[in-house]
Motif scaffolding. Structure first.
Motif, PDB file in Angstrom:
ATOM      1  N   GLN A 157      57.648  34.050 -16.165  1.00 24.17           N
ATOM      2  CA  GLN A 157      56.504  34.758 -16.745  1.00 24.17           C
ATOM      3  C   GLN A 157      55.232  33.988 -16.447  1.00 24.17           C
ATOM      4  OE1 GLN A 157      57.247  35.492 -20.951  1.00 24.17           O
ATOM      5  NE2 GLN A 157      58.036  37.520 -20.465  1.00 24.17           N
ATOM      6  N   LEU A 158      54.229  34.705 -15.991  1.00 25.92           N
ATOM      7  CA  LEU A 158      52.921  34.143 -15.726  1.00 25.92           C
ATOM      8  C   LEU A 158      51.906  34.944 -16.533  1.00 25.92           C
ATOM      9  CD1 LEU A 158      53.237  33.819 -11.839  1.00 25.92           C
ATOM     10  CD2 LEU A 158      53.507  31.991 -13.512  1.00 25.92           C
ATOM     11  N   ARG A 159      51.166  34.262 -17.383  1.00 27.30           N
ATOM     12  CA  ARG A 159      50.209  34.945 -18.255  1.00 27.30           C
ATOM     13  C   ARG A 159      48.807  34.425 -17.999  1.00 27.30           C
ATOM     14  NH1 ARG A 159      51.199  33.558 -23.504  1.00 27.30           N
ATOM     15  NH2 ARG A 159      52.615  31.903 -22.873  1.00 27.30           N
ATOM     16  N   GLU A 160      47.972  35.295 -17.410  1.00 25.22           N
ATOM     17  CA  GLU A 160      46.594  34.924 -17.126  1.00 25.22           C
ATOM     18  C   GLU A 160      45.697  35.182 -18.331  1.00 25.22           C
ATOM     19  OE1 GLU A 160      48.061  37.010 -13.211  1.00 25.22           O
ATOM     20  OE2 GLU A 160      48.173  37.388 -15.359  1.00 25.22           O
ATOM     21  N   SER A 161      44.654  34.402 -18.429  1.00 28.24           N
ATOM     22  CA  SER A 161      43.640  34.609 -19.457  1.00 28.24           C
ATOM     23  C   SER A 161      42.320  34.052 -18.955  1.00 28.24           C
ATOM     24  CB  SER A 161      44.052  33.934 -20.763  1.00 28.24           C
ATOM     25  OG  SER A 161      44.194  32.536 -20.586  1.00 28.24           O
ATOM     26  N   GLY A 162      41.240  34.427 -19.645  1.00 23.95           N
ATOM     27  CA  GLY A 162      39.940  33.873 -19.325  1.00 23.95           C
ATOM     28  C   GLY A 162      38.986  34.794 -18.592  1.00 23.95           C
ATOM     29  N   GLY A 163      39.458  35.966 -18.214  1.00 19.24           N
ATOM     30  CA  GLY A 163      38.568  36.895 -17.530  1.00 19.24           C
ATOM     31  C   GLY A 163      37.531  37.480 -18.477  1.00 19.24           C
ATOM     32  N   GLY A 164      36.582  38.228 -17.904  1.00 23.66           N
ATOM     33  CA  GLY A 164      35.566  38.848 -18.721  1.00 23.66           C
ATOM     34  C   GLY A 164      34.406  39.329 -17.899  1.00 23.66           C
ATOM     35  N   LEU A 165      33.342  39.689 -18.602  1.00 21.59           N
ATOM     36  CA  LEU A 165      32.111  40.168 -17.980  1.00 21.59           C
ATOM     37  C   LEU A 165      31.049  39.087 -18.079  1.00 21.59           C
ATOM     38  CD1 LEU A 165      30.238  42.406 -16.855  1.00 21.59           C
ATOM     39  CD2 LEU A 165      29.880  43.145 -19.220  1.00 21.59           C
ATOM     40  N   VAL A 166      30.496  38.708 -16.927  1.00 27.50           N
ATOM     41  CA  VAL A 166      29.449  37.680 -16.908  1.00 27.50           C
ATOM     42  C   VAL A 166      28.339  38.106 -15.957  1.00 27.50           C
ATOM     43  CG1 VAL A 166      30.990  35.772 -17.465  1.00 27.50           C
ATOM     44  CG2 VAL A 166      30.599  36.369 -15.080  1.00 27.50           C
ATOM     45  N   GLN A 167      27.196  37.454 -16.091  1.00 26.76           N
ATOM     46  CA  GLN A 167      26.074  37.732 -15.202  1.00 26.76           C
ATOM     47  C   GLN A 167      26.168  36.860 -13.942  1.00 26.76           C
ATOM     48  OE1 GLN A 167      22.759  36.998 -17.882  1.00 26.76           O
ATOM     49  NE2 GLN A 167      22.450  39.201 -18.138  1.00 26.76           N
ATOM     50  N   THR A 168      25.505  37.295 -12.920  1.00 26.27           N
ATOM     51  CA  THR A 168      25.430  36.524 -11.683  1.00 26.27           C
ATOM     52  C   THR A 168      24.966  35.102 -11.964  1.00 26.27           C
ATOM     53  OG1 THR A 168      24.999  38.491 -10.344  1.00 26.27           O
ATOM     54  CG2 THR A 168      24.298  36.379  -9.443  1.00 26.27           C
ATOM     55  N   TRP A 193      54.392  37.144 -10.027  1.00 29.46           N
ATOM     56  CA  TRP A 193      53.002  37.498 -10.313  1.00 29.46           C
ATOM     57  C   TRP A 193      52.776  37.716 -11.794  1.00 29.46           C
ATOM     58  CZ3 TRP A 193      49.480  37.623  -6.339  1.00 29.46           C
ATOM     59  CH2 TRP A 193      50.001  37.626  -5.048  1.00 29.46           C
ATOM     60  N   GLY A 194      51.559  37.379 -12.224  1.00 29.31           N
ATOM     61  CA  GLY A 194      51.140  37.745 -13.561  1.00 29.31           C
ATOM     62  C   GLY A 194      50.616  39.166 -13.582  1.00 29.31           C
ATOM     63  N   GLN A 195      50.161  39.599 -14.754  1.00 32.48           N
ATOM     64  CA  GLN A 195      49.694  40.976 -14.910  1.00 32.48           C
ATOM     65  C   GLN A 195      48.246  41.138 -14.466  1.00 32.48           C
ATOM     66  OE1 GLN A 195      49.744  38.771 -17.311  1.00 32.48           O
ATOM     67  NE2 GLN A 195      47.724  38.973 -18.256  1.00 32.48           N
ATOM     68  N   GLY A 196      47.549  40.030 -14.275  1.00 31.49           N
ATOM     69  CA  GLY A 196      46.168  40.074 -13.819  1.00 31.49           C
ATOM     70  C   GLY A 196      45.171  40.025 -14.958  1.00 31.49           C
ATOM     71  N   THR A 197      43.990  39.524 -14.638  1.00 29.30           N
ATOM     72  CA  THR A 197      42.887  39.498 -15.602  1.00 29.30           C
ATOM     73  C   THR A 197      41.623  39.951 -14.883  1.00 29.30           C
ATOM     74  OG1 THR A 197      41.709  38.142 -17.242  1.00 29.30           O
ATOM     75  CG2 THR A 197      42.343  37.050 -15.196  1.00 29.30           C
TER      76      THR A 197
END
Length: 121
Positions: free
Chosen positions: A3-14, A111-115
């Motif tokens: 199992q691979l669990r990604e975290s930390g993604g999100g919406l950010v500015q340039t 593979w993880g599920q993606g973030t």
């Protein structure tokens, strides 16, 4: 079962930063070559960065100098520090674990599920 669990993604500015994490379980982490891939809408999945069991790192030209991959074997975790983000970095980011560091072969390993990472201009 791996199992691979990604975290930390999100919406950010340039120009801002994000740090992705991938926690692994169900495998001997230290003997796996780890990587981050990404896939933007309408595009093929591509390598972002890979790190071998010995700590050798490989980066896509588009992220060299801005992204850093690292691994913490005792914590069974691989990280991707992303600095100076650009709108073209917008994609789903996937964690990958594989037996060999054959980064050009996309469809291999676990593979993880993606973030989702979204960079606004």
């Amino acid at each position: 079962q791996v199992q691979l669990r990604e975290s930390g993604g999100g919406l950010v500015q340039t120009g801002r930063s994000l740090r992705l994490s991938c926690a692994a379980s169900g495998m001997f982490f230290s003997v796996k070559n780890m990587a981050w891939y990404r896939q933007a809408p309408g595009k093929q999945r591509e390598l972002v960065a890979g790190i071998t069991t010995g700590g050798v790192k490989n980066y896509a030209d588009s992220v060299t100098g801005r992204f850093t991959i690292s691994r913490d074997n005792p914590e069974n975790t691989v990280y991707l520090q992303m600095n100076s983000l650009k709108p073209e970095d917008t994609a789903v980011y996937y964690c990958n674990a594989r037996r060999l560091p054959n980064w050009g072969q996309i469809d291999t390993g676990s593979w993880g599920q993606g973030t989702q990472v979204t960079v606004s201009s």
